[in-house]
Design a protein around this motif. Structure first.
Motif, PDB file in Angstrom:
ATOM      1  N   GLU A   1      -9.959  -1.151  -4.719  1.00  0.00           N
ATOM      2  CA  GLU A   1     -11.045  -2.005  -5.207  1.00  0.00           C
ATOM      3  C   GLU A   1     -10.553  -3.436  -5.410  1.00  0.00           C
ATOM      4  OE1 GLU A   1     -14.160  -1.398  -5.548  1.00  0.00           O
ATOM      5  OE2 GLU A   1     -14.226   0.771  -5.268  1.00  0.00           O
ATOM      6  N   TYR A   2      -9.336  -3.563  -5.924  1.00  0.00           N
ATOM      7  CA  TYR A   2      -8.733  -4.892  -6.109  1.00  0.00           C
ATOM      8  C   TYR A   2      -8.583  -5.593  -4.762  1.00  0.00           C
ATOM      9  CZ  TYR A   2      -5.256  -8.327  -7.798  1.00  0.00           C
ATOM     10  OH  TYR A   2      -4.584  -9.482  -8.107  1.00  0.00           O
ATOM     11  N   ALA A   3      -8.119  -4.838  -3.752  1.00  0.00           N
ATOM     12  CA  ALA A   3      -7.881  -5.428  -2.432  1.00  0.00           C
ATOM     13  C   ALA A   3      -9.190  -5.824  -1.752  1.00  0.00           C
ATOM     14  CB  ALA A   3      -7.100  -4.448  -1.560  1.00  0.00           C
ATOM     15  N   ILE A   4     -10.216  -4.980  -1.826  1.00  0.00           N
ATOM     16  CA  ILE A   4     -11.463  -5.317  -1.137  1.00  0.00           C
ATOM     17  C   ILE A   4     -12.132  -6.517  -1.795  1.00  0.00           C
ATOM     18  CG2 ILE A   4     -12.920  -3.748  -2.473  1.00  0.00           C
ATOM     19  CD1 ILE A   4     -13.183  -4.607   1.273  1.00  0.00           C
ATOM     20  N   ALA A   5     -12.007  -6.638  -3.112  1.00  0.00           N
ATOM     21  CA  ALA A   5     -12.568  -7.804  -3.786  1.00  0.00           C
ATOM     22  C   ALA A   5     -11.845  -9.074  -3.340  1.00  0.00           C
ATOM     23  CB  ALA A   5     -12.458  -7.626  -5.302  1.00  0.00           C
ATOM     24  N   ASP A   6     -10.530  -8.980  -3.186  1.00  0.00           N
ATOM     25  CA  ASP A   6      -9.776 -10.157  -2.749  1.00  0.00           C
ATOM     26  C   ASP A   6     -10.097 -10.510  -1.306  1.00  0.00           C
ATOM     27  OD1 ASP A   6      -7.918 -12.248  -2.883  1.00  0.00           O
ATOM     28  OD2 ASP A   6      -6.300 -10.967  -2.141  1.00  0.00           O
ATOM     29  N   PHE A   7     -10.252  -9.504  -0.461  1.00  0.00           N
ATOM     30  CA  PHE A   7     -10.586  -9.776   0.938  1.00  0.00           C
ATOM     31  C   PHE A   7     -11.966 -10.428   1.061  1.00  0.00           C
ATOM     32  CE2 PHE A   7      -6.810  -7.851   2.124  1.00  0.00           C
ATOM     33  CZ  PHE A   7      -6.663  -7.767   3.502  1.00  0.00           C
TER      34      PHE A   7
ATOM     35  N   ALA B   1      -0.129  -2.759  -5.726  1.00  0.00           N
ATOM     36  CA  ALA B   1       0.751  -1.764  -5.114  1.00  0.00           C
ATOM     37  C   ALA B   1       0.128  -0.394  -5.273  1.00  0.00           C
ATOM     38  CB  ALA B   1       2.140  -1.806  -5.758  1.00  0.00           C
ATOM     39  N   GLY B   2       0.227   0.423  -4.230  1.00  0.00           N
ATOM     40  CA  GLY B   2      -0.318   1.772  -4.272  1.00  0.00           C
ATOM     41  C   GLY B   2      -1.614   1.897  -3.501  1.00  0.00           C
ATOM     42  N   ASP B   3      -2.045   3.139  -3.311  1.00  0.00           N
ATOM     43  CA  ASP B   3      -3.272   3.407  -2.555  1.00  0.00           C
ATOM     44  C   ASP B   3      -4.329   4.082  -3.411  1.00  0.00           C
ATOM     45  OD1 ASP B   3      -2.004   5.803  -2.905  1.00  0.00           O
ATOM     46  OD2 ASP B   3      -2.228   6.485  -0.829  1.00  0.00           O
ATOM     47  N   ASP B   4      -4.247   3.940  -4.739  1.00  0.00           N
ATOM     48  CA  ASP B   4      -5.255   4.533  -5.607  1.00  0.00           C
ATOM     49  C   ASP B   4      -6.534   3.706  -5.564  1.00  0.00           C
ATOM     50  OD1 ASP B   4      -4.607   2.274  -7.106  1.00  0.00           O
ATOM     51  OD2 ASP B   4      -3.291   3.385  -8.454  1.00  0.00           O
ATOM     52  N   ASP B   5      -7.580   4.231  -6.187  1.00  0.00           N
ATOM     53  CA  ASP B   5      -8.883   3.571  -6.135  1.00  0.00           C
ATOM     54  C   ASP B   5      -8.843   2.183  -6.757  1.00  0.00           C
ATOM     55  OD1 ASP B   5      -9.891   5.789  -4.903  1.00  0.00           O
ATOM     56  OD2 ASP B   5     -10.712   6.692  -6.732  1.00  0.00           O
ATOM     57  N   GLU B   6      -8.077   2.031  -7.822  1.00  0.00           N
ATOM     58  CA  GLU B   6      -8.014   0.728  -8.481  1.00  0.00           C
ATOM     59  C   GLU B   6      -7.414  -0.321  -7.552  1.00  0.00           C
ATOM     60  OE1 GLU B   6      -6.070  -1.333 -12.506  1.00  0.00           O
ATOM     61  OE2 GLU B   6      -5.794   0.814 -12.092  1.00  0.00           O
ATOM     62  N   ALA B   7      -6.320   0.030  -6.845  1.00  0.00           N
ATOM     63  CA  ALA B   7      -5.691  -0.919  -5.924  1.00  0.00           C
ATOM     64  C   ALA B   7      -6.612  -1.241  -4.751  1.00  0.00           C
ATOM     65  CB  ALA B   7      -4.357  -0.352  -5.420  1.00  0.00           C
TER      66      ALA B   7
ATOM     67  N   CYS C   1      -0.676  -1.190   6.358  1.00  0.00           N
ATOM     68  CA  CYS C   1      -2.073  -1.627   6.454  1.00  0.00           C
ATOM     69  C   CYS C   1      -3.004  -0.518   6.906  1.00  0.00           C
ATOM     70  CB  CYS C   1      -2.175  -2.823   7.392  1.00  0.00           C
ATOM     71  SG  CYS C   1      -1.732  -2.459   9.103  1.00  0.00           S
ATOM     72  N   GLN C   2      -2.467   0.572   7.455  1.00  0.00           N
ATOM     73  CA  GLN C   2      -3.340   1.654   7.886  1.00  0.00           C
ATOM     74  C   GLN C   2      -4.098   2.276   6.712  1.00  0.00           C
ATOM     75  OE1 GLN C   2      -0.014   1.879   8.008  1.00  0.00           O
ATOM     76  NE2 GLN C   2       0.584   3.701   6.859  1.00  0.00           N
ATOM     77  N   VAL C   3      -3.560   2.114   5.506  1.00  0.00           N
ATOM     78  CA  VAL C   3      -4.257   2.632   4.330  1.00  0.00           C
ATOM     79  C   VAL C   3      -5.611   1.951   4.168  1.00  0.00           C
ATOM     80  CG1 VAL C   3      -4.152   2.840   1.813  1.00  0.00           C
ATOM     81  CG2 VAL C   3      -2.099   3.240   3.187  1.00  0.00           C
ATOM     82  N   LEU C   4      -5.669   0.653   4.468  1.00  0.00           N
ATOM     83  CA  LEU C   4      -6.932  -0.082   4.352  1.00  0.00           C
ATOM     84  C   LEU C   4      -7.883   0.269   5.483  1.00  0.00           C
ATOM     85  CD1 LEU C   4      -5.610  -3.645   3.373  1.00  0.00           C
ATOM     86  CD2 LEU C   4      -6.219  -1.740   1.882  1.00  0.00           C
ATOM     87  N   PHE C   5      -7.368   0.295   6.704  1.00  0.00           N
ATOM     88  CA  PHE C   5      -8.239   0.480   7.860  1.00  0.00           C
ATOM     89  C   PHE C   5      -8.665   1.932   8.073  1.00  0.00           C
ATOM     90  CE2 PHE C   5      -5.643  -3.322   9.245  1.00  0.00           C
ATOM     91  CZ  PHE C   5      -6.618  -4.229   8.860  1.00  0.00           C
ATOM     92  N   GLU C   6      -8.108   2.847   7.286  1.00  0.00           N
ATOM     93  CA  GLU C   6      -8.514   4.248   7.372  1.00  0.00           C
ATOM     94  C   GLU C   6      -9.165   4.730   6.082  1.00  0.00           C
ATOM     95  OE1 GLU C   6      -5.054   6.429   8.469  1.00  0.00           O
ATOM     96  OE2 GLU C   6      -4.854   5.460  10.431  1.00  0.00           O
TER      97      GLU C   6
ATOM     98  N   MET D   1       0.812  -1.210   0.000  1.00  0.00           N
ATOM     99  CA  MET D   1       0.000   0.000   0.000  1.00  0.00           C
ATOM    100  C   MET D   1       0.850   1.266   0.000  1.00  0.00           C
ATOM    101  SD  MET D   1      -2.467  -1.943  -0.144  1.00  0.00           S
ATOM    102  CE  MET D   1      -3.569  -0.651  -0.651  1.00  0.00           C
ATOM    103  N   LYS D   2       2.149   1.136   0.254  1.00  0.00           N
ATOM    104  CA  LYS D   2       3.038   2.290   0.135  1.00  0.00           C
ATOM    105  C   LYS D   2       3.283   2.625  -1.323  1.00  0.00           C
ATOM    106  CE  LYS D   2       7.143   1.587   1.688  1.00  0.00           C
ATOM    107  NZ  LYS D   2       8.290   1.399   2.600  1.00  0.00           N
ATOM    108  N   GLY D   3       3.280   1.583  -2.169  1.00  0.00           N
ATOM    109  CA  GLY D   3       3.375   1.795  -3.600  1.00  0.00           C
ATOM    110  C   GLY D   3       4.775   1.978  -4.135  1.00  0.00           C
ATOM    111  N   THR D   4       5.805   1.652  -3.368  1.00  0.00           N
ATOM    112  CA  THR D   4       7.180   1.831  -3.828  1.00  0.00           C
ATOM    113  C   THR D   4       7.757   0.599  -4.509  1.00  0.00           C
ATOM    114  OG1 THR D   4       7.959   1.205  -1.626  1.00  0.00           O
ATOM    115  CG2 THR D   4       7.680   3.560  -2.071  1.00  0.00           C
TER     116      THR D   4
END
Length: 735
Positions: free
Chosen positions: A444-450, A436-442, A499-504, A417-420
């Motif tokens: 949405e990809y992560a929430i679908a996988d979760f 990788a990254g915290d944009d909307d596409e990443a 992980c704070q990117v997801l939980f916030e 989620m840092k995207g580096t």
């Protein structure tokens, strides 16, 4: 002052002292027997006795004895033997095959390097010794002549001359004459024997022996002609120079900490520290062990680690005070290393160039202060990694993911989620899902996988429950079950950096928290491992439902007590487990809590980018050969997964009628399972509570009468559900 009263008192005392001691009241008292009698417990007074004293003896001035007799102090001999701590007969490094191999390889490499170093420079050594041979020959001849002439006795003879002591001078002169005669004879014989031997070698010996003899003499003369400030042979290895740790040094260092109890004891001539074992070598350092003064804890010393290092005159990374888990809080173990832990050369990581992994077995991932390998078992855990930026948090997460990648059965889900791109070596090579990254596409990809992982968790619980007891005796995934691909119980390892990117996240934070909490609580038994890393270990970045249930913790340097306890557990800071003591240069050094033991200080193996690429490529080849590569690494796009196909709150209202305003969670879960078996089958009250938490609904105490008795259990209040639904629908309508 009234002098009449003083005179009267004096006269009365004089009269009493002059009265003869007669009668039974006058007796000599044995003080030892009297003290022994007082130390015995008084028996209960007889009925009707005056119990006005504190101990019921009738004497109000008699003190109460609270100490037990000496004969009853402590356990007996057998009890002390049973509680004794036996020291290891065979050292730990000798019992461990891995550590023995590591030590043997270090010794072999040391002497191989020294041999190669000197072998390459041997022609230079020979040339320098040859050039110094004339000087050595001159020193040899001159020394021989001085010896023959007894020049060492000349200062004594000159002293006798200066004192004008004729008798002593004559005595010394006769002694010198005798010495010179004997030494001259010895020198002449040695010269003839030497010349004769040289002539015999020249005439009779073969050429190789002649060359060897001349070379040996030349080198010997060259060695004799060397200069003290210019040695011919230099050291191949510069060994670290450290001072031996002694009791005086330890006491001096403890006295410099500014702890009042220690300073007071040392000010009165005492040590202020009681050594309970000899100071010994342990690994590449020294170990001292003992008891601090009463009221002083190991935590007090750890707080002053920088002062302790100053008192020991050692770098901060060499000084490691520790508490002993099974001892009292004042029992200190002080380990002082030869080299700074952050700069000391570490042994090669066993998996760096070869080897595979079974995630159900321990795997070495770092070394402790003493250079011993520390192992971690990635199955049956959920892990948290916390640190401030630039301390090695991401590298540690990547190392753990590389370990998982070396088990070809493992399915990896990696999110940077840092995207580096720090997790790209693993993600691109072997990951089933990667972003990788915290944009909307990443996101949405992560929430679908979760969401898919949550459904996979539920599927696995059903599979495990359906297996026969002899195949799955402990109701959890084993290595044998993971090998059966038909069951679909292979290990799943999820790694999320920052992980704070997801939980916030403003839209999906509640859902991420709900799913992650469920994975942390129920995932380990089903073969799902969640590893979360964050540089902001607070309540927002690590929800309490997650931080309270993670069984493995890795904490690198943090700045405060709150962050320390969020990662390492409540009250870790008070127990002396403080990641705040790490210095800025302690990259990769952390506290590790897991593997069923107390917190340990570990320096993780350093694997840079190119090495990570190499390990990941090796893992990919194994997976390709076994046909286990899938998902993102294979170029497959994930299936489109929409939001959950059910509304939990609406389903609860459907199974909880208005006539039942409060209901036990067990009843609600059972009814939900009947309503939607494919969704709610396998849920328990804890899962229901976790699912309701993101909606702001908490379970309450619900009392019901069973067999005439009121039984209280956790349950739900239907009014809370209706209120939340009304607020949600109102917001949707407004939107």
């Amino acid at each position: 002052m009234n002098h009449d009263d003083d005179s009267e008192l004096f006269n009365r005392l004089e009269a009493e002292m002059s009265t003869p001691a007669t009668g039974p009241a006058a007796e000599v008292v044995d003080l030892n027997k009297a003290r022994a009698a007082r130390s015995e417990s008084p028996e209960a007074p007889a009925a009707g006795a005056d119990a006005s004293g504190p101990d019921g003896s009738g004497d109000p001035e008699r003190p109460v004895m609270v100490d037990q007799p000496a004969k009853a102090a402590g356990p007996g001999y057998l009890g002390r033997l049973m509680g004794a701590r036996r020291r290891d007969v065979i050292p730990v490094w000798l019992r461990s095959t891995a550590e023995l191999k590591t030590a043997a390889s270090w010794v072999a490499r040391h002497y191989a390097h020294a041999a190669g170093y000197h072998a390459l420079r041997s022609p230079v050594y020979a040339a320098r010794l040859t050039l110094q041979a004339p000087i050595g020959a001159a020193k040899f001849v001159g020394g021989s002549m001085r010896w023959v002439a007894d020049r060492e006795g000349e200062p004594v003879r000159l002293a006798a001359v200066r004192r004008e002591d004729a008798a002593e001078y004559l005595k010394l002169s006769r002694q010198r004459d005798g010495r010179v005669k004997m030494r001259t004879l010895v020198a002449v014989l040695a010269m003839f024997i030497g010349l004769g031997s040289a002539l015999a070698i020249y005439v009779l010996a073969p050429g190789w022996l002649q060359g060897l003899s001349v070379g040996a003499v030349t080198l010997a003369l060259g060695y004799a002609g060397r200069r003290a400030d210019d040695p011919v042979i230099h050291r191949a290895v510069e060994l670290p120079k450290t001072v031996k740790l002694t009791s005086d040094i330890v006491l001096r260092a403890l006295g410099s900490l500014g702890i009042p109890a220690i300073n007071q004891a040392q000010g009165k001539g005492r040590d202020g520290f009681e050594f309970t074992a000899p100071i010994t070598r342990e690994g590449p350092g020294w170990r001292a062990e003992g008891n601090l003064p009463y009221g002083v804890t190991v935590t007090d010393v750890i707080e002053r680690r920088d002062r302790l290092a100053s008192g020991l005159r050692r770098p901060l990374g060499c000084v490691w005070p520790e508490a002993v888990p099974n001892e009292h809080t004042g029992h200190l173990v002080l380990w002082v290393g030869d080299q700074d832990m952050s700069t000391a050369k570490k042994p090669k990581w066993p998996l760096l160039t070869s080897g595979s992994v079974d995630l159900f077995k321990p795997v070495a991932y770092g070394t402790d202060q003493r250079g011993r390998w520390v192992e971690v078992t990635l199955m049956y855990i959920a892990g948290i990694i916390g640190a401030i930026p630039r301390m090695g948090k991401t590298f540690l997460l990547r190392l753990l993911l590389l370990i998982a990648a070396l088990d070809p059965r493992a399915e990896l889900h990696t999110y940077d989620m840092k995207g580096t791109g720090d997790l790209d070596p693993v993600g691109n090579a072997v990951s089933h899902r990667h972003a990788a990254g915290d944009d909307d596409e990443a996101i949405e990809y992560a929430i679908a996988d979760f969401r898919a992982l949550r459904e996979e968790l539920r599927r696995r619980t059903k599979v495990i429950r359906s297996l026969p007891r002899d195949i799955c005796p402990e109701s959890k995934v084993t290595s044998a079950l993971a090998d059966k691909r038909s069951l679909g119980l292979h290990p799943i390892v999820i790694g999320v950096d920052e992980c704070q990117v997801l939980f916030e996240h403003p839209k999906y934070k509640d859902e991420f928290e709900e799913i992650a909490t469920d994975l942390v609580k129920r995932g380990p038994a089903t073969g799902i491992v969640l590893l979360l890393a964050t540089q902001r270990p607070d309540a927002k970045a690590l929800p309490t439902g997650i931080s309270a249930n993670a069984s493995a913790r890795w904490c690198l340097k943090v700045m405060g007590q709150l962050e320390n306890d969020m990662v390492l557990g409540t009250s870790a800071y008070k127990r002396g487990v403080r990641a705040t003591m790490f210095a800025w240069g302690d990259k990769g050094i952390h506290y590790f809590v897991g593997e069923g033991s107390d917190a340990r200080i570990v320096g993780s193996a350093y694997v840079d980018g190119p090495a990570a690429d190499s390990i990941a490529a090796r893992a990919r080849k194994v997976r390709e050969k076994a046909g286990l590569l899938s998902g993102y690494a294979l170029g497959e796009a994930p299936e489109t997964v929409t939001g959950p196909a059910y509304d939990l709150l609406a389903d609860i209202l459907a199974v909880v009628p208005a006539k039942e305003p409060k209901l036990w969670s067990e009843t609600v879960v059972a009814r939900l399972a009947e309503l939607r078996p494919d969704v709610y089958d396998g849920w328990d009250p804890e899962a229901l509570a976790a699912a309701l938490k993101p909606h702001g609904i908490a379970t309450v105490q619900v009392g019901r009468r069973v067999n005439g008795k009121v039984v209280n259990r956790r349950g739900i209040d239907r009014s809370h559900i209706t209120t939340v639904i009304a607020e949600r629908d109102g917001k949707r309508d407004a939107g």
